[in-house]
Scaffold this active site. Structure first.
Site, PDB file in Angstrom:
ATOM      1  CG  HIS A  54      -9.907   4.366   3.107  1.00  0.00           C
ATOM      2  ND1 HIS A  54      -9.831   4.651   1.830  1.00  0.00           N
ATOM      3  CD2 HIS A  54      -9.616   5.470   3.712  1.00  0.00           C
ATOM      4  CE1 HIS A  54      -9.454   5.862   1.428  1.00  0.00           C
ATOM      5  NE2 HIS A  54      -9.425   6.342   2.686  1.00  0.00           N
ATOM      6  CD  GLU A  99      -9.343   2.087  -1.036  1.00  0.00           C
ATOM      7  OE1 GLU A  99      -9.976   2.649  -2.011  1.00  0.00           O
ATOM      8  OE2 GLU A  99      -9.467   2.220  -0.048  1.00  0.00           O
ATOM      9  CG  ASP A 141      -1.999   0.779   1.432  1.00  0.00           C
ATOM     10  OD1 ASP A 141      -1.785   1.782   0.674  1.00  0.00           O
ATOM     11  OD2 ASP A 141      -3.188   0.302   1.851  1.00  0.00           O
ATOM     12  CG  ASP A 187      -3.153   3.459  -2.493  1.00  0.00           C
ATOM     13  OD1 ASP A 187      -2.375   2.717  -2.095  1.00  0.00           O
ATOM     14  OD2 ASP A 187      -4.001   4.036  -1.958  1.00  0.00           O
ATOM     15  CG  ASP A 197      -4.741   2.194   4.886  1.00  0.00           C
ATOM     16  OD1 ASP A 197      -4.519   3.176   4.611  1.00  0.00           O
ATOM     17  OD2 ASP A 197      -4.905   1.295   3.794  1.00  0.00           O
ATOM     18  CG  ASP A 208      -4.660   0.489  -1.403  1.00  0.00           C
ATOM     19  OD1 ASP A 208      -5.024   1.019  -2.883  1.00  0.00           O
ATOM     20  OD2 ASP A 208      -5.316   1.037  -0.451  1.00  0.00           O
ATOM     21  CG  HIS A 243      -2.262   5.686   1.931  1.00  0.00           C
ATOM     22  ND1 HIS A 243      -2.684   5.229   0.638  1.00  0.00           N
ATOM     23  CD2 HIS A 243      -1.963   6.987   1.762  1.00  0.00           C
ATOM     24  CE1 HIS A 243      -2.641   6.269  -0.372  1.00  0.00           C
ATOM     25  NE2 HIS A 243      -2.337   7.400   0.463  1.00  0.00           N
TER      26      HIS A 243
END
Length: 324
Positions: free
Chosen positions: A160, A294, A143, A251, A147, A249, A145
Site C-alpha cells: 500500500h 484506508e 494522502d 489518513d 505511496d 486516503d 503518504h
C-alpha cells in the site's frame, strides 16, 4: 444526458450513472479490519445518500469483493514486497471491474480496502479513458503518504506504500503474476500526478518526487497558502482539459476527524479542507472516478463511526453535494 450535479461533466457520457465497486482487501498492509470498510460505509447509508439525495442511478452488484478465489496458495516475498502475488491478482481483477464501468462513460466509485487497490482502480480508469477519449488521465492523490516507494526502498515491504511507483513505471516488474499485467494503457504520466496533504514521506520518496518533478503539496503548503490556493495550484498544474481520478486516503485528514485508519499522522487536513478539495475537483467537471481507502472500522473503538461518517462526507462532496 443531465447529471445529478449542476456542474457539466466533460468526460462522462453517462454522468447520472454511478458504477460502484466495493473492495474488501487488506493484503497491501498488515492490519486487519480495513476489509470491513466497504460494508460499513454501505451500512451507514452512503449509497442511499448518493441515490436519493444526489440523484445518481447506481450500478452496484450488492457485494463486497474479497477475491478469495484469486489468492495464490504460496506468496513468498519478492524484492522485499509482502504478498506481491495476492496484491497483483486482486488489482488485476479490480482493474477489469473498474474498466467495465468506465468504458461506458459512467463515474466509477471504489470503496476500499487499503491503498494498494489503487493499482487496480487507476489502471482500469486510465485504460478506459485512453480507449474512449484518446486522452491521458490525471491523478489527484490526497494522502498523508506519497505511496510511491519502489520495492527496494520501502521500509516496510507493504505494497500500500507502492501503488504510484508501479502506476508511473518508476517501479517495473516483468513477472506476469507480480504486476506484469500492467501495460502502457494503464500507466499515469508523472506530469499528471498531483499530491495534496503529504506529511509523512520516506526519504527515498522525497528524492523520487524531486528527481521526477512530481507536483506535491504538503501540509506546509496548506499552512502557507491555505487550502483554496493549494487546490487552485494543483488544478492549474493538471490543466483544465484533463480527466481526473481522485484517490482519497482518509489518513490525509487529521486523526481528530478520521482516527480509525491504519497509519494515522497528526497535523493533517480538517474535515472541511478534505470536503473542500473534493468539492473543487467536482466543480471542474473533469472528475471521472474516485477511490476512498484506508477506513479501518476495527482500530478505534470510539472513533470508527466518526471515521465512517467522514468517509461518507468526502464521497458526497466529490459527487456534487454542496453546502447550499
Amino acid at each position: 444526458m443531465t447529471s445529478p450535479s449542476t456542474i457539466r461533466q466533460r468526460f462522462l457520457s453517462k454522468p447520472n450513472q454511478l458504477g460502484v465497486v466495493a473492495v474488501g482487501f487488506n493484503g497491501g498492509q498488515c492490519k486487519m479490519g480495513v476489509e470491513a470498510a466497504p460494508m460499513a460505509l454501505v451500512q451507514a447509508g452512503l449509497l442511499e445518500q448518493l441515490r436519493d439525495d444526489l440523484g445518481y442511478e447506481l450500478h452496484y452488484d450488492e457485494k463486497v469483493h474479497h477475491y478469495e478465489d484469486k489468492m495464490p496458495e504460496s506468496d513468498p516475498d519478492h524484492r522485499g514486497m509482502k504478498k506481491p502475488r495476492s496484491v497483483s491478482a486482486v488489482t488485476e481483477s479490480l482493474s477489469a471491474q473498474v474498466y467495465e464501468h468506465a468504458k461506458e462513460g459512467k463515474f466509477v466509485l471504489t470503496l476500499g480496502g487499503d491503498h494498494s487497490i489503487a493499482i487496480g482502480t487507476i489502471s482500469g480508469t486510465a485504460k478506459a479513458i485512453r480507449e474512449r477519449l484518446g486522452r491521458e488521465m490525471a491523478v489527484i492523490w490526497v494522502d498523508a503518504h506519497a505511496d510511491i516507494n519502489v520495492p527496494e526502498m520501502s521500509p516496510s515491504g507493504n505494497i500500500h506504500g507502492m501503488p504510484m511507483a508501479f502506476l508511473t513505471r518508476l517501479a517495473r516488474e516483468e513477472q506476469k503474476d507480480i504486476f506484469g499485467w500492467l501495460q502502457d494503457e494503464h500507466i499515469i504520466n508523472t506530469r499528471k500526478l498531483v499530491y495534496i496533504g503529504l506529511r509523512d514521506v520516506d526519504r527515498g520518496e522525497k528524492q523520487l518526487l524531486r528527481e521526477h518533478g512530481i507536483k506535491a503539496f504538503s501540509m506546509h503548503d496548506v499552512d502557507r497558502y491555505g487550502i483554496g490556493r493549494v487546490v487552485e495550484m494543483a488544478l492549474a498544474h493538471i490543466g483544465n482539459d484533463t480527466p481526473i481520478h481522485l484517490s482519497f486516503d482518509v489518513d490525509a485528514l487529521d486523526p481528530q476527524w478520521a482516527p480509525s485508519t491504519g497509519t494515522p499522522v497528526r497535523g493533517g487536513l480538517t474535515l472541511r479542507e478534505g470536503d473542500f478539495i473534493c468539492e473543487c475537483v467536482h466543480e471542474t467537471g473533469n472528475l471521472v472516478a474516485m477511490d476512498l481507502v484506508e477506513v479501518n472500522p476495527s482500530l478505534e473503538e470510539h472513533g470508527a463511526s466518526d471515521t465512517i461518517r467522514t468517509g461518507c462526507s468526502i464521497v458526497r462532496s466529490a459527487l456534487g453535494d454542496t453546502l447550499l
